[in-house]
Write a protein that holds these residues in place. Structure first.
Motif, PDB file in Angstrom:
ATOM      1  N   THR A 123      -5.697   5.633  -1.597  1.00  0.00           N
ATOM      2  CA  THR A 123      -4.406   6.164  -1.167  1.00  0.00           C
ATOM      3  C   THR A 123      -4.620   7.543  -0.541  1.00  0.00           C
ATOM      4  OG1 THR A 123      -3.957   7.207  -3.322  1.00  0.00           O
ATOM      5  CG2 THR A 123      -3.192   4.933  -2.987  1.00  0.00           C
ATOM      6  N   HIS A 124      -3.726   7.905   0.331  1.00  0.00           N
ATOM      7  CA  HIS A 124      -3.827   9.203   1.011  1.00  0.00           C
ATOM      8  C   HIS A 124      -2.438   9.825   1.064  1.00  0.00           C
ATOM      9  CE1 HIS A 124      -7.953   8.274   2.179  1.00  0.00           C
ATOM     10  NE2 HIS A 124      -7.516   7.063   2.516  1.00  0.00           N
ATOM     11  N   SER A 125      -1.958  10.197  -0.101  1.00  0.00           N
ATOM     12  CA  SER A 125      -0.616  10.758  -0.190  1.00  0.00           C
ATOM     13  C   SER A 125      -0.572  12.161   0.418  1.00  0.00           C
ATOM     14  CB  SER A 125      -0.174  10.830  -1.655  1.00  0.00           C
ATOM     15  OG  SER A 125       1.049  11.527  -1.771  1.00  0.00           O
ATOM     16  N   VAL A 126       0.551  12.461   1.051  1.00  0.00           N
ATOM     17  CA  VAL A 126       0.798  13.825   1.519  1.00  0.00           C
ATOM     18  C   VAL A 126       2.020  14.383   0.787  1.00  0.00           C
ATOM     19  CG1 VAL A 126      -0.275  13.503   3.770  1.00  0.00           C
ATOM     20  CG2 VAL A 126       2.142  12.944   3.497  1.00  0.00           C
ATOM     21  N   GLY A 127       2.263  13.834  -0.406  1.00  0.00           N
ATOM     22  CA  GLY A 127       3.385  14.278  -1.215  1.00  0.00           C
ATOM     23  C   GLY A 127       3.109  15.610  -1.889  1.00  0.00           C
ATOM     24  N   PRO A 128       4.128  16.234  -2.429  1.00  0.00           N
ATOM     25  CA  PRO A 128       3.984  17.574  -3.007  1.00  0.00           C
ATOM     26  C   PRO A 128       3.050  17.645  -4.209  1.00  0.00           C
ATOM     27  CG  PRO A 128       6.154  16.645  -3.497  1.00  0.00           C
ATOM     28  CD  PRO A 128       5.530  15.761  -2.473  1.00  0.00           C
ATOM     29  N   HIS A 129       3.008  16.597  -5.035  1.00  0.00           N
ATOM     30  CA  HIS A 129       2.125  16.642  -6.210  1.00  0.00           C
ATOM     31  C   HIS A 129       0.660  16.598  -5.789  1.00  0.00           C
ATOM     32  CE1 HIS A 129       5.649  16.318  -8.584  1.00  0.00           C
ATOM     33  NE2 HIS A 129       5.856  15.028  -8.373  1.00  0.00           N
ATOM     34  N   THR A 130       0.347  15.714  -4.843  1.00  0.00           N
ATOM     35  CA  THR A 130      -1.026  15.590  -4.366  1.00  0.00           C
ATOM     36  C   THR A 130      -1.472  16.874  -3.666  1.00  0.00           C
ATOM     37  OG1 THR A 130      -0.739  13.203  -4.065  1.00  0.00           O
ATOM     38  CG2 THR A 130      -2.583  14.234  -2.916  1.00  0.00           C
ATOM     39  N   GLN A 171       0.827  -1.203   0.000  1.00  0.00           N
ATOM     40  CA  GLN A 171       0.000   0.000   0.000  1.00  0.00           C
ATOM     41  C   GLN A 171       0.864   1.258   0.000  1.00  0.00           C
ATOM     42  OE1 GLN A 171      -3.320   0.069  -0.432  1.00  0.00           O
ATOM     43  NE2 GLN A 171      -3.135   2.295  -0.569  1.00  0.00           N
ATOM     44  N   ASP A 172       1.990   1.226   0.695  1.00  0.00           N
ATOM     45  CA  ASP A 172       2.910   2.364   0.671  1.00  0.00           C
ATOM     46  C   ASP A 172       3.425   2.604  -0.747  1.00  0.00           C
ATOM     47  OD1 ASP A 172       2.666   2.756   3.384  1.00  0.00           O
ATOM     48  OD2 ASP A 172       4.467   1.620   3.898  1.00  0.00           O
ATOM     49  N   LEU A 173       3.704   1.521  -1.444  1.00  0.00           N
ATOM     50  CA  LEU A 173       4.162   1.638  -2.825  1.00  0.00           C
ATOM     51  C   LEU A 173       3.073   2.235  -3.706  1.00  0.00           C
ATOM     52  CD1 LEU A 173       6.159   1.054  -5.156  1.00  0.00           C
ATOM     53  CD2 LEU A 173       5.166  -1.251  -5.278  1.00  0.00           C
ATOM     54  N   LEU A 174       1.834   1.759  -3.551  1.00  0.00           N
ATOM     55  CA  LEU A 174       0.731   2.272  -4.353  1.00  0.00           C
ATOM     56  C   LEU A 174       0.519   3.761  -4.093  1.00  0.00           C
ATOM     57  CD1 LEU A 174      -1.874  -0.634  -4.057  1.00  0.00           C
ATOM     58  CD2 LEU A 174      -0.239  -0.190  -5.896  1.00  0.00           C
ATOM     59  N   THR A 175       0.676   4.181  -2.851  1.00  0.00           N
ATOM     60  CA  THR A 175       0.524   5.598  -2.526  1.00  0.00           C
ATOM     61  C   THR A 175       1.589   6.423  -3.239  1.00  0.00           C
ATOM     62  OG1 THR A 175      -0.458   5.102  -0.372  1.00  0.00           O
ATOM     63  CG2 THR A 175       0.525   7.281  -0.641  1.00  0.00           C
ATOM     64  N   ALA A 176       2.805   5.914  -3.259  1.00  0.00           N
ATOM     65  CA  ALA A 176       3.881   6.612  -3.965  1.00  0.00           C
ATOM     66  C   ALA A 176       3.614   6.648  -5.473  1.00  0.00           C
ATOM     67  CB  ALA A 176       5.215   5.930  -3.683  1.00  0.00           C
ATOM     68  N   MET A 177       3.034   5.590  -6.004  1.00  0.00           N
ATOM     69  CA  MET A 177       2.695   5.561  -7.424  1.00  0.00           C
ATOM     70  C   MET A 177       1.594   6.571  -7.738  1.00  0.00           C
ATOM     71  SD  MET A 177       2.823   1.403  -7.833  1.00  0.00           S
ATOM     72  CE  MET A 177       2.124   1.334  -9.500  1.00  0.00           C
ATOM     73  N   ALA A 178       0.600   6.663  -6.857  1.00  0.00           N
ATOM     74  CA  ALA A 178      -0.475   7.641  -7.046  1.00  0.00           C
ATOM     75  C   ALA A 178       0.078   9.054  -7.019  1.00  0.00           C
ATOM     76  CB  ALA A 178      -1.539   7.458  -5.968  1.00  0.00           C
ATOM     77  N   GLU A 179       0.983   9.302  -6.095  1.00  0.00           N
ATOM     78  CA  GLU A 179       1.624  10.611  -6.005  1.00  0.00           C
ATOM     79  C   GLU A 179       2.362  10.944  -7.289  1.00  0.00           C
ATOM     80  OE1 GLU A 179       3.860  14.068  -4.651  1.00  0.00           O
ATOM     81  OE2 GLU A 179       1.880  13.241  -4.243  1.00  0.00           O
ATOM     82  N   ARG A 180       3.072   9.965  -7.832  1.00  0.00           N
ATOM     83  CA  ARG A 180       3.817  10.198  -9.074  1.00  0.00           C
ATOM     84  C   ARG A 180       2.864  10.495 -10.237  1.00  0.00           C
ATOM     85  NH1 ARG A 180       8.625   8.287 -11.348  1.00  0.00           N
ATOM     86  NH2 ARG A 180       9.455   8.528  -9.236  1.00  0.00           N
ATOM     87  N   MET A 181       1.734   9.815 -10.293  1.00  0.00           N
ATOM     88  CA  MET A 181       0.779  10.051 -11.386  1.00  0.00           C
ATOM     89  C   MET A 181       0.304  11.500 -11.414  1.00  0.00           C
ATOM     90  SD  MET A 181      -1.576   6.635 -11.842  1.00  0.00           S
ATOM     91  CE  MET A 181      -1.966   6.336 -10.121  1.00  0.00           C
ATOM     92  N   LEU A 182       0.063  12.077 -10.235  1.00  0.00           N
ATOM     93  CA  LEU A 182      -0.406  13.460 -10.186  1.00  0.00           C
ATOM     94  C   LEU A 182       0.702  14.450 -10.527  1.00  0.00           C
ATOM     95  CD1 LEU A 182      -2.888  13.703  -7.176  1.00  0.00           C
ATOM     96  CD2 LEU A 182      -3.301  13.075  -9.553  1.00  0.00           C
TER      97      LEU A 182
END
Length: 228
Positions: free
Chosen positions: A117-124, A60-71
């Motif tokens: 996913t609940h990313s707190v990355g810069p893209h999201t 799930q951590d990997l999927l969250t990082a992938m979602a962040e990259r998509m945005l």
């Protein structure tokens, strides 16, 4: 003697987080979400599966990082909709929502990866900040802006989930067949379904999306005018 990029004898190659996420997205496009496993990703990277857990505690951590990259492919800057559209809240909001859909469609099962996913990355955060900024600057109350934003995201995610599911091959290798639905409707006492079955079974997802987006925007216009 080894170089910094060459692992010492017996030591696994050092994983780069960004490269790992990029490779995971490539693997997703090749095999789909069901077949995307940590072991298969490790094989693609040429490392032991355990090495991945240094960056990602769970899948799930990997999927969250992938979602962040998509945005990351979304231009969330204030002028992204063009100089003329910068002052048009509806046009700017449409541009952001459309960009989100494109980002999810750019990868096989992209919407399924993003969901939950609940990313707190810069893209999201940049995407959310841009959309909320459009709504608040247009005069929406904070509570309404937040709920409008969540509604737009959920609508886009749900629509794209259905769109990708409809276009994905079934177990027989062919796209989903709507013939059974059409036959069931036309054979039964469903006059309203029968009258609209052509549109209901249409694969023109652009038209479906744009119509629903228009409805949501007009609803927000009404809400905004009532608050004035």
């Amino acid at each position: 003697m080894t170089s910094p990029s060459t692992p010492s004898r017996g030591r696994p190659a050092r994983l780069d987080r960004a490269k790992t996420v990029g490779t995971a997205l490539e693997l997703l496009d090749d095999v789909g979400l069901e077949a995307l496993t940590m072991r298969r990703l490790a094989d693609r990277l040429g490392v032991q599966a355990g090495a991945l857990y240094r960056h990602f505690t769970t899948k799930q951590d990997l999927l969250t990082a992938m979602a962040e990259r998509m945005l990351g492919d979304i231009d969330a800057s204030p002028g992204a909709a063009g100089a003329a559209g910068a002052a048009d809240w509806a046009g700017r909001l449409r541009a952001l929502v459309r960009a989100m859909r494109r980002a999810l469609l750019a990868h096989r099962d992209g919407a399924r990866v993003f969901g939950g996913t609940h990313s707190v990355g810069p893209h999201t955060l940049a995407f959310a900040e841009a959309a909320l900024g459009v709504l608040r600057e247009a005069g929406f109350k904070d509570e309404d802006a937040a709920r409008a934003f969540m509604g737009m995201v959920n609508f886009t995610l749900g629509h794209t989930l259905e769109e990708q599911a409809a276009s994905a091959p079934d177990e027989g290798g062919a796209p989903g067949d709507v013939g059974s639905l059409r036959e069931a409707v036309l054979a039964g006492p469903y006059p309203h379904l029968a009258a609209t079955i052509t549109v209901l079974t249409s694969a023109d997802f652009d038209a479906h999306f744009e119509f629903a987006l228009d409805v949501q925007i007009e609803g927000l216009r009404h809400l905004r005018s009532g608050a004035e």
